[in-house]
Motif scaffolding. Structure first.
Motif, mmCIF file in Angstrom:
data_model
loop_
_atom_site.group_PDB
_atom_site.id
_atom_site.type_symbol
_atom_site.label_atom_id
_atom_site.label_comp_id
_atom_site.label_asym_id
_atom_site.label_seq_id
_atom_site.Cartn_x
_atom_site.Cartn_y
_atom_site.Cartn_z
ATOM 1 N N GLY A 262 1.122 -1.244 -0.202
ATOM 2 C CA GLY A 262 0.069 0.107 -0.419
ATOM 3 C C GLY A 262 1.396 1.622 -0.443
ATOM 4 O O GLY A 262 1.792 1.341 0.187
ATOM 5 N N HIS A 263 0.093 2.439 -0.106
ATOM 6 C CA HIS A 263 0.605 3.405 -0.565
ATOM 7 C C HIS A 263 -0.228 5.165 0.373
ATOM 8 O O HIS A 263 -0.926 4.945 -0.197
ATOM 9 C CB HIS A 263 1.722 4.048 -1.450
ATOM 10 N N THR A 264 0.183 6.068 0.982
ATOM 11 C CA THR A 264 -0.274 7.156 1.536
ATOM 12 C C THR A 264 0.067 8.018 0.101
ATOM 13 O O THR A 264 1.421 8.469 0.775
ATOM 14 C CB THR A 264 0.220 7.109 2.772
ATOM 15 N N SER A 265 -0.838 8.737 0.189
ATOM 16 C CA SER A 265 -0.545 9.927 -1.095
ATOM 17 C C SER A 265 -0.433 11.165 0.170
ATOM 18 O O SER A 265 -1.657 11.659 0.011
ATOM 19 C CB SER A 265 -0.957 10.267 -2.309
ATOM 20 N N TYR A 266 0.464 12.120 0.451
ATOM 21 C CA TYR A 266 0.517 13.694 1.035
ATOM 22 C C TYR A 266 1.154 14.374 0.606
ATOM 23 O O TYR A 266 2.659 13.431 -0.158
ATOM 24 C CB TYR A 266 0.762 13.799 2.045
ATOM 25 N N ASP A 267 1.134 15.599 0.748
ATOM 26 C CA ASP A 267 1.385 16.818 0.280
ATOM 27 C C ASP A 267 2.574 17.257 1.476
ATOM 28 O O ASP A 267 2.346 17.479 2.194
ATOM 29 C CB ASP A 267 0.865 17.942 -0.403
ATOM 30 N N ALA A 268 4.258 16.993 0.762
ATOM 31 C CA ALA A 268 4.876 16.748 2.440
ATOM 32 C C ALA A 268 5.337 18.187 2.349
ATOM 33 O O ALA A 268 6.999 18.379 2.856
ATOM 34 C CB ALA A 268 6.023 15.964 2.034
ATOM 35 N N THR A 269 4.469 19.816 1.676
ATOM 36 C CA THR A 269 5.003 21.371 1.901
ATOM 37 C C THR A 269 5.636 21.362 3.013
ATOM 38 O O THR A 269 4.594 20.781 3.769
ATOM 39 C CB THR A 269 4.247 21.896 1.065
ATOM 40 N N GLY A 270 6.446 21.558 4.186
ATOM 41 C CA GLY A 270 7.251 21.308 4.593
ATOM 42 C C GLY A 270 7.392 21.184 5.054
ATOM 43 O O GLY A 270 8.021 21.253 7.011
ATOM 44 N N ALA A 271 7.819 19.928 5.181
ATOM 45 C CA ALA A 271 8.430 18.625 5.702
ATOM 46 C C ALA A 271 9.602 19.462 6.760
ATOM 47 O O ALA A 271 10.230 19.948 6.358
ATOM 48 C CB ALA A 271 8.645 17.294 4.482
ATOM 49 N N THR A 272 10.447 18.977 7.732
ATOM 50 C CA THR A 272 11.413 18.379 8.810
ATOM 51 C C THR A 272 11.947 17.550 8.109
ATOM 52 O O THR A 272 11.015 16.136 8.690
ATOM 53 C CB THR A 272 11.220 19.215 9.815
ATOM 54 N N PRO A 273 12.854 17.306 8.674
ATOM 55 C CA PRO A 273 13.246 15.836 9.750
ATOM 56 C C PRO A 273 12.868 15.410 11.064
ATOM 57 O O PRO A 273 11.982 13.820 10.097
ATOM 58 C CB PRO A 273 14.703 15.867 10.203
ATOM 59 N N GLY A 274 11.780 16.046 11.771
ATOM 60 C CA GLY A 274 11.590 15.728 13.123
ATOM 61 C C GLY A 274 10.085 14.718 11.986
ATOM 62 O O GLY A 274 9.536 13.414 12.414
ATOM 63 N N VAL B 70 19.515 11.446 8.656
ATOM 64 C CA VAL B 70 21.030 12.100 8.194
ATOM 65 C C VAL B 70 20.553 13.143 7.992
ATOM 66 O O VAL B 70 21.601 14.229 8.129
ATOM 67 C CB VAL B 70 21.583 11.119 7.000
ATOM 68 N N TRP B 71 19.589 13.809 7.199
ATOM 69 C CA TRP B 71 18.928 15.032 7.251
ATOM 70 C C TRP B 71 19.218 15.798 8.190
ATOM 71 O O TRP B 71 20.134 17.078 8.745
ATOM 72 C CB TRP B 71 17.343 15.073 6.561
ATOM 73 N N ALA B 72 18.785 15.927 9.486
ATOM 74 C CA ALA B 72 18.808 16.008 10.949
ATOM 75 C C ALA B 72 20.699 16.718 11.310
ATOM 76 O O ALA B 72 20.676 17.335 11.930
ATOM 77 C CB ALA B 72 17.935 15.482 11.983
ATOM 78 N N VAL B 73 20.531 15.383 10.957
ATOM 79 C CA VAL B 73 22.540 15.696 12.089
ATOM 80 C C VAL B 73 23.220 16.019 10.768
ATOM 81 O O VAL B 73 23.932 17.673 11.134
ATOM 82 C CB VAL B 73 23.055 14.188 12.074
ATOM 83 N N THR B 74 23.208 16.215 9.437
ATOM 84 C CA THR B 74 23.800 17.100 8.517
ATOM 85 C C THR B 74 22.911 18.276 7.626
ATOM 86 O O THR B 74 23.857 19.602 7.692
ATOM 87 C CB THR B 74 24.873 16.078 7.318
ATOM 88 N N ASP C 81 19.267 15.853 0.753
ATOM 89 C CA ASP C 81 19.574 14.235 -0.595
ATOM 90 C C ASP C 81 21.063 13.683 0.344
ATOM 91 O O ASP C 81 20.771 12.992 -0.263
ATOM 92 C CB ASP C 81 20.218 15.410 -1.420
ATOM 93 N N LEU C 82 21.708 14.287 1.223
ATOM 94 C CA LEU C 82 22.500 13.236 1.668
ATOM 95 C C LEU C 82 21.761 12.393 2.642
ATOM 96 O O LEU C 82 22.240 10.863 2.428
ATOM 97 C CB LEU C 82 23.371 13.295 2.838
ATOM 98 N N GLY C 83 20.606 12.746 3.330
ATOM 99 C CA GLY C 83 19.962 11.402 4.043
ATOM 100 C C GLY C 83 19.697 10.604 2.720
ATOM 101 O O GLY C 83 19.245 9.090 2.696
ATOM 102 N N LEU C 84 18.450 10.892 1.976
ATOM 103 C CA LEU C 84 18.746 10.075 0.272
ATOM 104 C C LEU C 84 19.638 9.186 -0.433
ATOM 105 O O LEU C 84 19.194 8.178 -0.792
ATOM 106 C CB LEU C 84 17.988 11.136 -0.325
ATOM 107 N N LEU C 85 20.956 9.821 -0.371
ATOM 108 C CA LEU C 85 22.054 9.081 -1.009
ATOM 109 C C LEU C 85 21.831 7.820 0.054
ATOM 110 O O LEU C 85 22.310 6.604 -0.439
ATOM 111 C CB LEU C 85 23.186 9.743 -0.580
#
Length: 365
Positions: A94-106, A172-176, A180-184
């Motif tokens: 399954g998958h959930t579709s949502y608008d991630a505008t304003g997303a933060t690491p937390g 990784v996104w929160a630490v660095t 993009d590095l978190g995704l890598l």
């Protein structure tokens, strides 16, 4: 305003959860058949009637587990202020579709981990009933709990596209400070997880001198392919995120000028910038482009312009990120965005300008 994607073709709407539509995609029937086959094969040792009942129970269990998992994502996303479009159960789960505008690491991590958390709760309920009850009730409850436990543990593996991979990416996104590095990192680990599944289902049995069961081998290879594809998509998304972090609106914007609608075409062609004309309300939503080759030079530009959607006129500064303009293009289907400051146009975004800015960024890095 966000627009919801259409319902999947051939899907069945099961209802709503907190205003979020929930769909059962027709491809889920493939998963149901596979689960029923395995359930009957396991349960038929106690007789055909038991085998049919156990197969039906597993199909219901996997549907509850998958939908519970996705509803966990949906409710947590809504709680955090994201606009959730839909929940869909498919052959891949399954998958959930949502608008991630304003997303933060937390916030991203909370949404990702909410799905496995629901499965963990369902697993605790099922296993608890299984321990306390004897006979068929206990056996069926035990299988429900074990199924949810396996789903929770599997999804917590730290590689994309699994939820554990999204949580690792967020860490990784929160630490660095680099999404993009978190995704890598999570994408490459996701590829390793895919390879590990091939090793588990194919290589290890061969090393033990066993012949892998054809059904198990096919399931393992399909799982590995899905994970490899999802991890690869994450790696591609990392490049896009890197551009978002380095390319700004001003880097990609083209010059624009506003002319009165009665301006002759010959005069408009003397301007090197894109030409805009204000509509009756004063909004700069009329763009001069795709002018017919045989258009007379005296033709007023107001007769040759195309209207842009109101949503494609955005207040923006040169230092802003590209996310909002790109979303406006995607949602409207019109790949032109007028950039304004205090209502006055100062630039125009088109794909060619974005590609050129991205190319300059790549050459610099």
């Amino acid at each position: 305003m966000s627009t919801s994607p259409p319902a999947p073709a051939g899907s069945v709407r099961l209802g709503r959860v907190a205003t979020v539509p929930v769909y059962l995609d027709r491809t889920w029937l493939i998963l149901a058949v596979l689960v029923a086959f395995q359930g009957y094969r396991a349960g038929s040792v106690n007789g055909p009637t038991y085998g049919v009942a156990y197969a039906a129970w597993l199909v219901v269990s996997i549907l509850v587990a998958v939908l519970g998992h996705e509803v966990g994502h949906a409710l947590s996303a809504r709680r955090l202020g994201f606009h959730v479009h839909q929940v869909v159960a498919t052959v891949w789960g399954g998958h959930t579709s949502y608008d991630a505008t304003g997303a933060t690491p937390g916030r991203t991590a909370v949404v990702a981990l909410a799905g496995p958390f629901v499965n963990a709760v369902l697993a605790a309920v099922g296993l608890g009933v299984g321990w306390s009850q004897d006979g068929d009730v206990g056996q069926f409850a035990w299988s429900f709990g074990l199924l949810n436990a396996l789903l929770a543990v599997f999804n917590l593996l730290p590689g994309l596209p699994l939820d554990g991979g999204a949580a690792l990416q967020s860490l990784v996104w929160a630490v660095t400070g680099r999404r993009d590095l978190g995704l890598l990192v999570a994408g490459w680990i996701g590829r390793l997880v895919a390879v590990g599944i091939v090793v588990w289902f194919l290589v290890l049995p061969l090393l033990r001198g066993d012949t892998p069961q054809l059904f198990d081998l096919l399931i393992g290879l399909v799982m590995a392919w899905v994970l490899w594809s999802g991890a690869t998509a994450g790696l591609h998304r990392a490049e896009v995120e890197r551009l978002f972090d380095t390319v700004r609106v001003g880097d990609a914007a083209a010059a624009v000028t506003v002319l009165p609608p009665e301006t002759p075409l010959a005069v408009a062609r003397e301007h090197p910038a894109y030409v805009l004309v204000a509509d009756d309300t004063g909004r700069p939503t009329l763009l001069l482009r795709r002018v017919p080759l045989d258009a007379p030079a005296t033709t007023p530009v107001g007769a040759l312009v195309e209207r842009l959607p109101d949503a494609n006129v955005l207040e923006a500064e040169p230092g802003d990120e590209l996310g909002r303009p790109l979303r406006a293009m995607a949602e409207s289907g019109v790949e032109v965005v007028v950039l304004t400051r205090g209502g006055a146009p100062w630039g125009l975004l088109v794909p060619a300008g974005i590609d050129a800015a991205a190319g300059r960024t790549r050459r610099r890095t």
